[in-house]
Each structure stands twice: as C-alpha cells, then as structure tokens.
Design an enzyme around this catalytic site. Structure first.
Site, PDB file in Angstrom:
ATOM      1  N   GLY A 149       0.775  -1.237   0.000  1.00 54.54           N
ATOM      2  CA  GLY A 149       0.000   0.000   0.000  1.00 54.54           C
ATOM      3  C   GLY A 149       0.804   1.282   0.000  1.00 54.54           C
ATOM      4  O   GLY A 149       0.353   2.303  -0.531  1.00 54.54           O
ATOM      5  N   ASP A 207       0.138   3.434   3.936  1.00 57.14           N
ATOM      6  CA  ASP A 207      -0.828   4.202   3.155  1.00 57.14           C
ATOM      7  C   ASP A 207      -1.918   4.784   4.043  1.00 57.14           C
ATOM      8  O   ASP A 207      -2.277   5.948   3.923  1.00 57.14           O
ATOM      9  CB  ASP A 207      -1.439   3.331   2.038  1.00 57.14           C
ATOM     10  CG  ASP A 207      -1.946   1.965   2.527  1.00 57.14           C
ATOM     11  OD1 ASP A 207      -1.827   1.664   3.737  1.00 57.14           O
ATOM     12  OD2 ASP A 207      -2.460   1.203   1.692  1.00 57.14           O
ATOM     13  N   ASP A 263      -6.143   2.672   9.801  1.00 56.64           N
ATOM     14  CA  ASP A 263      -7.575   2.380   9.835  1.00 56.64           C
ATOM     15  C   ASP A 263      -7.918   1.858  11.237  1.00 56.64           C
ATOM     16  O   ASP A 263      -8.008   2.648  12.175  1.00 56.64           O
ATOM     17  CB  ASP A 263      -7.871   1.360   8.727  1.00 56.64           C
ATOM     18  CG  ASP A 263      -9.333   1.032   8.579  1.00 56.64           C
ATOM     19  OD1 ASP A 263     -10.164   1.880   8.908  1.00 56.64           O
ATOM     20  OD2 ASP A 263      -9.665  -0.076   8.118  1.00 56.64           O
ATOM     21  N   PHE A 292     -14.388   3.226   2.283  1.00 60.40           N
ATOM     22  CA  PHE A 292     -13.342   2.458   1.621  1.00 60.40           C
ATOM     23  C   PHE A 292     -12.837   3.220   0.389  1.00 60.40           C
ATOM     24  O   PHE A 292     -13.616   3.581  -0.488  1.00 60.40           O
ATOM     25  CB  PHE A 292     -13.880   1.075   1.222  1.00 60.40           C
ATOM     26  CG  PHE A 292     -12.803   0.183   0.695  1.00 60.40           C
ATOM     27  CD1 PHE A 292     -11.901  -0.420   1.557  1.00 60.40           C
ATOM     28  CD2 PHE A 292     -12.665  -0.032  -0.673  1.00 60.40           C
ATOM     29  CE1 PHE A 292     -10.876  -1.227   1.069  1.00 60.40           C
ATOM     30  CE2 PHE A 292     -11.647  -0.841  -1.160  1.00 60.40           C
ATOM     31  CZ  PHE A 292     -10.750  -1.429  -0.282  1.00 60.40           C
ATOM     32  N   VAL A 293     -11.536   3.452   0.336  1.00 61.17           N
ATOM     33  CA  VAL A 293     -10.958   4.237  -0.770  1.00 61.17           C
ATOM     34  C   VAL A 293      -9.915   3.423  -1.537  1.00 61.17           C
ATOM     35  O   VAL A 293      -9.310   2.502  -1.001  1.00 61.17           O
ATOM     36  CB  VAL A 293     -10.319   5.551  -0.251  1.00 61.17           C
ATOM     37  CG1 VAL A 293     -11.379   6.483   0.319  1.00 61.17           C
ATOM     38  CG2 VAL A 293      -9.233   5.287   0.795  1.00 61.17           C
ATOM     39  N   ASP A 298      -5.551  -0.453  -2.604  1.00 59.86           N
ATOM     40  CA  ASP A 298      -6.160  -1.391  -3.550  1.00 59.86           C
ATOM     41  C   ASP A 298      -7.501  -1.925  -3.092  1.00 59.86           C
ATOM     42  O   ASP A 298      -7.851  -1.862  -1.918  1.00 59.86           O
ATOM     43  CB  ASP A 298      -5.228  -2.597  -3.727  1.00 59.86           C
ATOM     44  CG  ASP A 298      -5.252  -3.516  -2.499  1.00 59.86           C
ATOM     45  OD1 ASP A 298      -4.992  -3.017  -1.391  1.00 59.86           O
ATOM     46  OD2 ASP A 298      -5.567  -4.711  -2.646  1.00 59.86           O
ATOM     47  N   ARG A 321      -4.192   0.294  -7.555  1.00 59.47           N
ATOM     48  CA  ARG A 321      -3.068   0.939  -6.859  1.00 59.47           C
ATOM     49  C   ARG A 321      -2.417   2.027  -7.709  1.00 59.47           C
ATOM     50  O   ARG A 321      -1.881   2.990  -7.186  1.00 59.47           O
ATOM     51  CB  ARG A 321      -1.994  -0.095  -6.497  1.00 59.47           C
ATOM     52  CG  ARG A 321      -2.423  -1.102  -5.444  1.00 59.47           C
ATOM     53  CD  ARG A 321      -1.197  -1.808  -4.890  1.00 59.47           C
ATOM     54  NE  ARG A 321      -1.501  -3.062  -4.222  1.00 59.47           N
ATOM     55  CZ  ARG A 321      -1.853  -3.169  -2.937  1.00 59.47           C
ATOM     56  NH1 ARG A 321      -1.949  -2.100  -2.200  1.00 59.47           N
ATOM     57  NH2 ARG A 321      -2.094  -4.351  -2.407  1.00 59.47           N
TER      58      ARG A 321
END
Ligand code: IMP
Ligand code: MG
Length: 191
Positions: A55, A111, A114, A164-165, A171, A177
């Site tokens: 990521g 990245d 969360d 969710f991005v 990804d 990606r």
C-alpha cells in the site's frame, strides 16, 4: 466530499469511481509539507524508513524524493484486509525476517491508518525483536472513526471519513493501486 477540481482522464479505472476524494495535485502539495516536517524532525539523525508493502509504495516514492536527508529504505509485507473492504482483524506477516534496525531511528510508512492493528503489530514486533533507538509513524490517510487500538501517527497527510478508498497505492483485491488519485468505488464494483 470534495468535488472534482480538475478533469480526470476517462479510463477503465476512473470509470469505476463513485467520487474523487483527493486529486494528485492535492496529494503532492501535501507531500511537500509532510516532507518538510519530516526533514525538520529527522535533521542530523541517520534513519531508516520501513515501508509497509504494498500500500505505501506510491506514497513512499513520492514522499521520500522530497525528503532531503540521508536515509535507508527497508520494507515489510503485511496483510490485514484479505480482499474485503473492512479490516479483518487478522494481521499476517508475509515474511520471516524483519529489517536490521538495532539502535537506529525508524520511520514506518503506511498508506492508511484504519483500525490501527497493522501499525500496532509491526511497532510491537520491531520494538521486541529489533530494538531500534526510536520509532515514528507516517501515514498518508487517517481513518480515525474505525480505530480499535491506541496507535497514533506522528505524521498524517489527510484525515478521511470512514469509507473504503482506492488509488495512489490503495487497492481493492490488488487493483487500482496505480490510479494517481484517491477515490471511492461505485457499489457495483465491490463484491
Ligand atoms: P488497519 O490494520 O485496520 O489499520 O489497516 C491498515 C491496512 O488496511 C492498510 O495498510 C491498508 O492496506 C488497508 N486499508 C485500510 N483501509 C483501506 C481502504 O479504505 N482502502 C484500501 N485499503 C485499506
Ligand atoms: Mg496495506
């Protein structure tokens, strides 16, 4: 969220997007600021960057070219989403050996922060098994609402809502990606 400020090239991947959250120009100008912060913070210290794969690949390449300090780059491969759009709660290390960073200052790059399970697991493992001098954490995105751990990042690019991005390294089942921007997927493309 943010409306599209500049037109985006229409291709298969951008057609799958519901909305664009962050354009490339927005991301890159924030990276200038983050790199300046990191440069101030680590000035005079030799340090090793540990990128969490996959990521953080795109983020790492763009960010570190803006940091004008001597540094080393290492990586660890960790999975926590396992093909879904929510953290599975299961953090898997895909490699046996961790980078040799005994006594070194470490900056972990990911990245997105969360639930925080991934960064908590790697931070603990590094502390216990590698004994670095210090550990700091840098993430491009912070999805604060879904945090289930106490972990905080020292450097954060953008705070985002709990959605969710994909894109810019992030990804869905291995895809998207290489989108140069960050957005959400249209429902029909999420199983
Ligand atoms: P955490 O362990 O729940 O904090 O999850 C961190 C990892 O989950 C990140 O390194 C990402 O690979 C993945 N992840 C979390 N949110 C998203 C998202 O919105 N899109 C894609 N991947 C995500
Ligand atoms: Mg990841």
């Amino acid at each position: 969220m943010m409306p599209a400020a500049v037109p985006i090239a229409t291709n298969e991947m951008t057609d799958h997007l519901e909305k664009v959250l962050l354009h490339e120009t927005t991301i890159l100008s924030r990276l200038d600021e983050m790199a300046a912060e990191i440069t101030r913070d680590f000035a005079g210290k030799e340090f090793t960057v540990i990128a969490i794969l996959h990521g953080s690949l795109i983020f790492m390449a763009d960010l570190l070219r803006r940091v004008h300090l001597p540094l080393k780059i290492e990586s660890v491969s960790i999975a926590s989403y396992h093909g879904a759009t929510e953290s599975s709660g299961l953090v898997t290390f895909n490699q046996l050996h961790l980078p040799e960073v005994k006594g070194e200052h470490v900056l972990i790059l990911d990245d997105i922060l969360d639930s925080g399970r991934t960064l908590e697991a790697i931070t603990k493992k590094l502390e216990e098994e590698c004994r670095p001098a210090s550990i700091k954490v840098c993430v491009l995105l912070d999805k604060r609402a879904s945090r289930v751990t106490d972990i905080e990042a020292d450097f954060v690019g953008f705070k985002i809502e709990d959605e969710f991005v994909v894109g810019y390294g992030l990804d869905y089942r291995g895809h998207y990606r290489n989108l140069p921007l960050i957005g959400t997927l249209r429902r029909e493309y999420i199983e």
